[in-house]
Design an enzyme around this catalytic site. Sequence first.
Site, short mmCIF file in Angstrom:
data_model
loop_
_atom_site.label_atom_id
_atom_site.label_comp_id
_atom_site.label_asym_id
_atom_site.label_seq_id
_atom_site.Cartn_x
_atom_site.Cartn_y
_atom_site.Cartn_z
N CYS A 36 41.00 26.80 48.03
CA CYS A 36 41.53 27.95 48.58
C CYS A 36 41.95 29.29 47.81
CB CYS A 36 42.80 27.44 49.57
SG CYS A 36 43.44 28.75 50.46
N CYS B 190 43.02 27.95 57.49
CA CYS B 190 42.59 29.10 56.71
C CYS B 190 41.64 29.94 57.22
CB CYS B 190 42.23 28.71 55.28
SG CYS B 190 42.21 30.12 54.16
N HIS C 179 43.04 23.55 52.84
CA HIS C 179 41.51 22.95 52.35
C HIS C 179 41.45 23.15 50.69
CE1 HIS C 179 39.70 27.06 51.50
NE2 HIS C 179 40.87 27.48 52.25
N ASP D 42 39.30 30.84 55.88
CA ASP D 42 38.08 30.69 54.64
C ASP D 42 36.80 30.42 55.73
OD1 ASP D 42 37.86 29.76 51.60
OD2 ASP D 42 36.35 29.24 53.06
N ARG E 140 34.42 28.67 54.96
CA ARG E 140 33.73 27.47 54.51
C ARG E 140 34.41 26.40 55.61
NH1 ARG E 140 34.83 27.61 48.61
NH2 ARG E 140 36.61 28.60 49.33
ZN ZN Z 1 42.01 29.11 52.30
#
Ligand code: ZN
Length: 212
Positions: free
Chosen positions: A101, A39, A98, A41, A43
Amino acid sequence: MRDLIEGVARFRQDAYPARAELFAELATVHRPTTLFISCSDARVVPELITQSEPGELFVVRTAGNLVPAHTPGSDGVAASIEYAVAVLGVRSVVVCGHSACGAMTALAEEHDLSAAPAVADWLRHADASRARAGTTGSGAGRVDALVRENVLAQLANLATHPSVARALAGGTVTLHGWVYSIPDGTVEVLDPVSSVPGTRPADRNATAALAA
Ligand code: ZN
């Protein structure tokens, strides 16, 4: 922006000299072992999670770690997959979902995405994931279930790409589904062997090792 510039200065001063030999080799050699699809993302940091060195991971990041199934006509994700598998010859492909998400949460909780039409369109690539996860459960449990089913669905999509299908048929690549947990830093290895040819059942045994 100042943080980034200061980061570059620290990289030049400390990190780059510490790996000078590696970077000298990488100047002319690009031979990653793994295509890592995660992703976008902030993090989720593939190189940090796997403790990989520069040059080891060929990374594709999309919202929701979605991999559109192969269709006639090209797009950036398809081109990156083809390049990694057919040209660079990666030996493994990891699709990594993850916890928490945002994309999966929006789908699981049926958020109104009318103000983000491009996101809404993109998330249609998770239609099969939603179908697999069903509509049972609630809250975080429902998101977690969708995160897992989404990784498996994207592995199936991945296998529709001709370069991946060829590599699977030739036994030169294996597919792996992971879910990274942000709060505790563990990685759960999913077992997609029943749904995707070319995946490795041995991964089931790796779950405990990775989570330890
Ligand atoms: Zn995500």
